[in-house]
Design a protein around this motif. Structure first.
Motif, PDB file in Angstrom:
ATOM      1  N   VAL A 137      31.771  20.932 -29.579  1.00  0.00           N
ATOM      2  CA  VAL A 137      32.338  21.875 -28.617  1.00  0.00           C
ATOM      3  C   VAL A 137      33.489  21.245 -27.854  1.00  0.00           C
ATOM      4  CG1 VAL A 137      31.846  23.278 -26.571  1.00  0.00           C
ATOM      5  CG2 VAL A 137      30.120  23.052 -28.380  1.00  0.00           C
ATOM      6  N   ASP A 138      34.589  21.983 -27.769  1.00  0.00           N
ATOM      7  CA  ASP A 138      35.748  21.603 -26.958  1.00  0.00           C
ATOM      8  C   ASP A 138      35.758  22.494 -25.721  1.00  0.00           C
ATOM      9  OD1 ASP A 138      38.258  21.271 -25.798  1.00  0.00           O
ATOM     10  OD2 ASP A 138      39.261  20.994 -27.726  1.00  0.00           O
ATOM     11  N   PRO A 139      35.680  21.921 -24.518  1.00  0.00           N
ATOM     12  CA  PRO A 139      35.633  22.745 -23.303  1.00  0.00           C
ATOM     13  C   PRO A 139      36.850  23.640 -23.105  1.00  0.00           C
ATOM     14  CG  PRO A 139      34.999  20.474 -22.834  1.00  0.00           C
ATOM     15  CD  PRO A 139      35.545  20.490 -24.222  1.00  0.00           C
ATOM     16  N   SER A 140      37.928  23.366 -23.827  1.00  0.00           N
ATOM     17  CA  SER A 140      39.130  24.193 -23.689  1.00  0.00           C
ATOM     18  C   SER A 140      39.057  25.473 -24.515  1.00  0.00           C
ATOM     19  CB  SER A 140      40.368  23.400 -24.112  1.00  0.00           C
ATOM     20  OG  SER A 140      40.368  23.151 -25.520  1.00  0.00           O
ATOM     21  N   TRP A 141      38.017  25.641 -25.304  1.00  0.00           N
ATOM     22  CA  TRP A 141      37.905  26.812 -26.179  1.00  0.00           C
ATOM     23  C   TRP A 141      37.828  28.114 -25.389  1.00  0.00           C
ATOM     24  CZ3 TRP A 141      33.427  25.061 -29.938  1.00  0.00           C
ATOM     25  CH2 TRP A 141      33.977  24.225 -30.921  1.00  0.00           C
ATOM     26  N   ARG A 142      38.478  29.133 -25.949  1.00  0.00           N
ATOM     27  CA  ARG A 142      38.215  30.519 -25.553  1.00  0.00           C
ATOM     28  C   ARG A 142      37.315  31.115 -26.627  1.00  0.00           C
ATOM     29  NH1 ARG A 142      40.367  33.831 -22.281  1.00  0.00           N
ATOM     30  NH2 ARG A 142      40.712  35.485 -23.806  1.00  0.00           N
ATOM     31  N   VAL A 143      36.216  31.736 -26.181  1.00  0.00           N
ATOM     32  CA  VAL A 143      35.163  32.174 -27.097  1.00  0.00           C
ATOM     33  C   VAL A 143      34.896  33.660 -26.900  1.00  0.00           C
ATOM     34  CG1 VAL A 143      32.741  31.878 -27.764  1.00  0.00           C
ATOM     35  CG2 VAL A 143      34.093  29.880 -27.040  1.00  0.00           C
ATOM     36  N   LEU A 144      34.754  34.374 -28.015  1.00  0.00           N
ATOM     37  CA  LEU A 144      34.310  35.759 -27.998  1.00  0.00           C
ATOM     38  C   LEU A 144      32.914  35.806 -28.609  1.00  0.00           C
ATOM     39  CD1 LEU A 144      34.887  38.776 -27.501  1.00  0.00           C
ATOM     40  CD2 LEU A 144      35.831  38.884 -29.832  1.00  0.00           C
ATOM     41  N   ASP A 196      39.409  30.747 -30.032  1.00  0.00           N
ATOM     42  CA  ASP A 196      39.150  29.550 -30.835  1.00  0.00           C
ATOM     43  C   ASP A 196      37.862  29.696 -31.629  1.00  0.00           C
ATOM     44  OD1 ASP A 196      41.277  27.560 -29.691  1.00  0.00           O
ATOM     45  OD2 ASP A 196      40.307  28.422 -27.918  1.00  0.00           O
ATOM     46  N   VAL A 197      36.893  30.379 -31.050  1.00  0.00           N
ATOM     47  CA  VAL A 197      35.594  30.575 -31.695  1.00  0.00           C
ATOM     48  C   VAL A 197      35.145  32.018 -31.460  1.00  0.00           C
ATOM     49  CG1 VAL A 197      33.132  29.964 -31.640  1.00  0.00           C
ATOM     50  CG2 VAL A 197      34.863  28.166 -31.503  1.00  0.00           C
ATOM     51  N   VAL A 198      34.630  32.633 -32.505  1.00  0.00           N
ATOM     52  CA  VAL A 198      33.959  33.924 -32.376  1.00  0.00           C
ATOM     53  C   VAL A 198      32.510  33.718 -32.795  1.00  0.00           C
ATOM     54  CG1 VAL A 198      33.780  36.293 -33.203  1.00  0.00           C
ATOM     55  CG2 VAL A 198      36.033  35.297 -32.777  1.00  0.00           C
ATOM     56  N   LEU A 199      31.603  34.102 -31.904  1.00  0.00           N
ATOM     57  CA  LEU A 199      30.171  34.082 -32.208  1.00  0.00           C
ATOM     58  C   LEU A 199      29.727  35.479 -32.612  1.00  0.00           C
ATOM     59  CD1 LEU A 199      28.797  32.132 -29.086  1.00  0.00           C
ATOM     60  CD2 LEU A 199      29.236  31.184 -31.351  1.00  0.00           C
ATOM     61  N   CYS A 200      28.870  35.560 -33.620  1.00  0.00           N
ATOM     62  CA  CYS A 200      28.257  36.834 -33.995  1.00  0.00           C
ATOM     63  C   CYS A 200      26.823  36.521 -34.416  1.00  0.00           C
ATOM     64  CB  CYS A 200      29.043  37.504 -35.123  1.00  0.00           C
ATOM     65  SG  CYS A 200      28.521  39.210 -35.440  1.00  0.00           S
ATOM     66  N   MET A 201      25.986  36.352 -33.418  1.00  0.00           N
ATOM     67  CA  MET A 201      24.622  35.878 -33.626  1.00  0.00           C
ATOM     68  C   MET A 201      23.630  37.034 -33.560  1.00  0.00           C
ATOM     69  SD  MET A 201      25.478  32.670 -33.908  1.00  0.00           S
ATOM     70  CE  MET A 201      24.042  31.618 -33.739  1.00  0.00           C
ATOM     71  N   GLU A 202      22.736  37.091 -34.524  1.00  0.00           N
ATOM     72  CA  GLU A 202      21.692  38.121 -34.611  1.00  0.00           C
ATOM     73  C   GLU A 202      22.261  39.531 -34.763  1.00  0.00           C
ATOM     74  OE1 GLU A 202      19.285  36.272 -34.835  1.00  0.00           O
ATOM     75  OE2 GLU A 202      19.622  34.632 -33.448  1.00  0.00           O
ATOM     76  N   LEU A 203      23.457  39.672 -35.325  1.00  0.00           N
ATOM     77  CA  LEU A 203      24.095  40.991 -35.377  1.00  0.00           C
ATOM     78  C   LEU A 203      24.440  41.467 -36.779  1.00  0.00           C
ATOM     79  CD1 LEU A 203      25.095  43.329 -33.604  1.00  0.00           C
ATOM     80  CD2 LEU A 203      27.320  42.186 -33.479  1.00  0.00           C
ATOM     81  N   LEU A 212      34.303  31.047 -37.041  1.00  0.00           N
ATOM     82  CA  LEU A 212      33.322  32.117 -36.841  1.00  0.00           C
ATOM     83  C   LEU A 212      31.937  31.513 -37.040  1.00  0.00           C
ATOM     84  CD1 LEU A 212      32.353  35.111 -36.631  1.00  0.00           C
ATOM     85  CD2 LEU A 212      32.676  35.250 -39.115  1.00  0.00           C
ATOM     86  N   VAL A 213      31.077  31.664 -36.038  1.00  0.00           N
ATOM     87  CA  VAL A 213      29.697  31.205 -36.128  1.00  0.00           C
ATOM     88  C   VAL A 213      28.809  32.444 -36.124  1.00  0.00           C
ATOM     89  CG1 VAL A 213      27.920  29.714 -35.155  1.00  0.00           C
ATOM     90  CG2 VAL A 213      30.341  29.155 -34.795  1.00  0.00           C
ATOM     91  N   PHE A 214      27.919  32.547 -37.097  1.00  0.00           N
ATOM     92  CA  PHE A 214      27.153  33.783 -37.259  1.00  0.00           C
ATOM     93  C   PHE A 214      25.755  33.485 -37.781  1.00  0.00           C
ATOM     94  CE2 PHE A 214      29.274  32.859 -41.234  1.00  0.00           C
ATOM     95  CZ  PHE A 214      28.311  33.099 -42.198  1.00  0.00           C
ATOM     96  N   THR A 215      24.901  34.488 -37.700  1.00  0.00           N
ATOM     97  CA  THR A 215      23.586  34.414 -38.340  1.00  0.00           C
ATOM     98  C   THR A 215      23.384  35.656 -39.204  1.00  0.00           C
ATOM     99  OG1 THR A 215      22.408  35.557 -36.565  1.00  0.00           O
ATOM    100  CG2 THR A 215      22.592  33.165 -36.380  1.00  0.00           C
ATOM    101  N   TYR A 216      22.506  35.522 -40.176  1.00  0.00           N
ATOM    102  CA  TYR A 216      22.065  36.694 -40.940  1.00  0.00           C
ATOM    103  C   TYR A 216      20.667  36.414 -41.482  1.00  0.00           C
ATOM    104  CZ  TYR A 216      22.945  34.318 -45.434  1.00  0.00           C
ATOM    105  OH  TYR A 216      22.904  33.448 -46.505  1.00  0.00           O
ATOM    106  N   VAL A 217      19.982  37.489 -41.887  1.00  0.00           N
ATOM    107  CA  VAL A 217      18.667  37.369 -42.527  1.00  0.00           C
ATOM    108  C   VAL A 217      18.871  37.427 -44.040  1.00  0.00           C
ATOM    109  CG1 VAL A 217      16.400  38.435 -42.868  1.00  0.00           C
ATOM    110  CG2 VAL A 217      17.429  38.411 -40.585  1.00  0.00           C
ATOM    111  N   PRO A 218      18.540  36.360 -44.755  1.00  0.00           N
ATOM    112  CA  PRO A 218      18.764  36.342 -46.205  1.00  0.00           C
ATOM    113  C   PRO A 218      17.688  37.115 -46.967  1.00  0.00           C
ATOM    114  CG  PRO A 218      17.929  34.214 -45.478  1.00  0.00           C
ATOM    115  CD  PRO A 218      18.099  35.046 -44.242  1.00  0.00           C
ATOM    116  N   SER A 219      18.139  37.892 -47.923  1.00  0.00           N
ATOM    117  CA  SER A 219      17.191  38.633 -48.755  1.00  0.00           C
ATOM    118  C   SER A 219      16.372  37.688 -49.637  1.00  0.00           C
ATOM    119  CB  SER A 219      17.935  39.654 -49.618  1.00  0.00           C
ATOM    120  OG  SER A 219      18.975  39.037 -50.356  1.00  0.00           O
TER     121      SER A 219
END
Length: 264
Positions: A47-54, A119-126, A150-157
């Motif tokens: 993690v870089d503290p200067s990041w803007r994150v969505l 700098d980073v987009v999170l898409c967790m549990e979505l 892009l950091v994300f999660t998914y449920v694998p079949s």
């Protein structure tokens, strides 16, 4: 796997007394499982503290606030007003109001944000709840800076949890046709394809919960059987918080992925 009904799913998640009543990854019976996802961010994301994150689909703000606590400026987006209020309250309790802003908004329409803004987009549990994953990915790709992630999660079949969930949805669609189906699964190959179609490339992925058969807090019913399964999953999480080897990782109840934008 059939696509989700866009109108019914969005209406469900935007309505009061729905997701806010059952989504409690911090304190629910499967909190140990979701703690593993935070641990992956802690261990594997420099993690870089200067990041803007969505943080798209911020929910109660869990993942966005994790980065805000490390110095990042974070905007958390969600379609549910109750979740937005919950995220704001959590930010207030953690003293993160200056670094975390919660807004109403949809993953498939990020027009409120400029191109290459984050700098980073999170898409967790979505991913599993999005009626149009490809459109959402295209929007998230547009807002990422070159070199962003892009950091994300998914449920694998491929997972035990995903397979049992698909059986449940198949039966539910036939026995209760009027009930809204709000989730689905993806194979690793389909995730790669969707990412590639929208200008993203999968860099790494981790899995957690090979033995987890029920990570859905809304379907958790107290019984001897569910307690036994939860105890087995908890023991696994203590010994193996997450898996890095590709074969094991892709069969976890959840996969955490890291993707980068591709220049074409």
């Amino acid at each position: 796997m059939a696509e989700l009904d866009p109108h019914r799913v969005v209406d469900y998640f935007a309505s009061s007394d729905t997701v806010a009543q059952w989504w409690s990854p911090d304190s629910g019976p499967m909190s140990f499982h979701y703690d593993g996802e935070v641990r992956i961010l802690e261990d594997c994301l420099s993690v870089d503290p200067s990041w803007r994150v969505l943080d798209v689909g911020t929910g109660r703000g869990r993942f966005g606030l994790h980065l805000a606590n490390r110095g990042c400026q974070v905007i958390g987006l969600d379609v549910n007003p109750e979740m937005i209020e919950a995220a704001r309250e959590t930010a207030r309790v953690q003293g993160m109001e200056s670094r975390f802003e919660a807004r109403l908004g949809e993953a498939e329409d990020l027009s409120a944000f400029a191109a290459e803004e984050f700098d980073v987009v999170l898409c967790m549990e979505l991913f599993d709840h999005l009626p149009n994953l490809t459109r959402a990915l295209a929007e998230m790709r547009r807002t990422l800076k070159p070199g962003g992630r892009l950091v994300f999660t998914y449920v694998p079949s491929e997972s035990l949890y995903g397979s049992l969930g698909n059986i449940y949805r198949w039966l539910n669609a036939r026995l209760r046709p009027k009930e809204v189906i709000i989730s689905r699964t993806y194979s690793l190959s389909e995730i790669r394809r969707r990412l590639n179609e929208t200008g993203l490339e999968l860099e790494r992925y981790w899995g957690l919960g090979l033995l987890c058969v029920n990570a859905q807090t809304r379907l958790f019913v107290e019984s001897k059987l569910t307690r036994a399964f939860a105890a087995l999953a908890r023991a696994e999480a203590r010994r193996w918080p997450y898996y890095q080897r590709p074969f094991l990782a892709r069969h976890g109840a959840h996969v955490v992925g890291l993707a980068r934008p591709v220049t074409r």
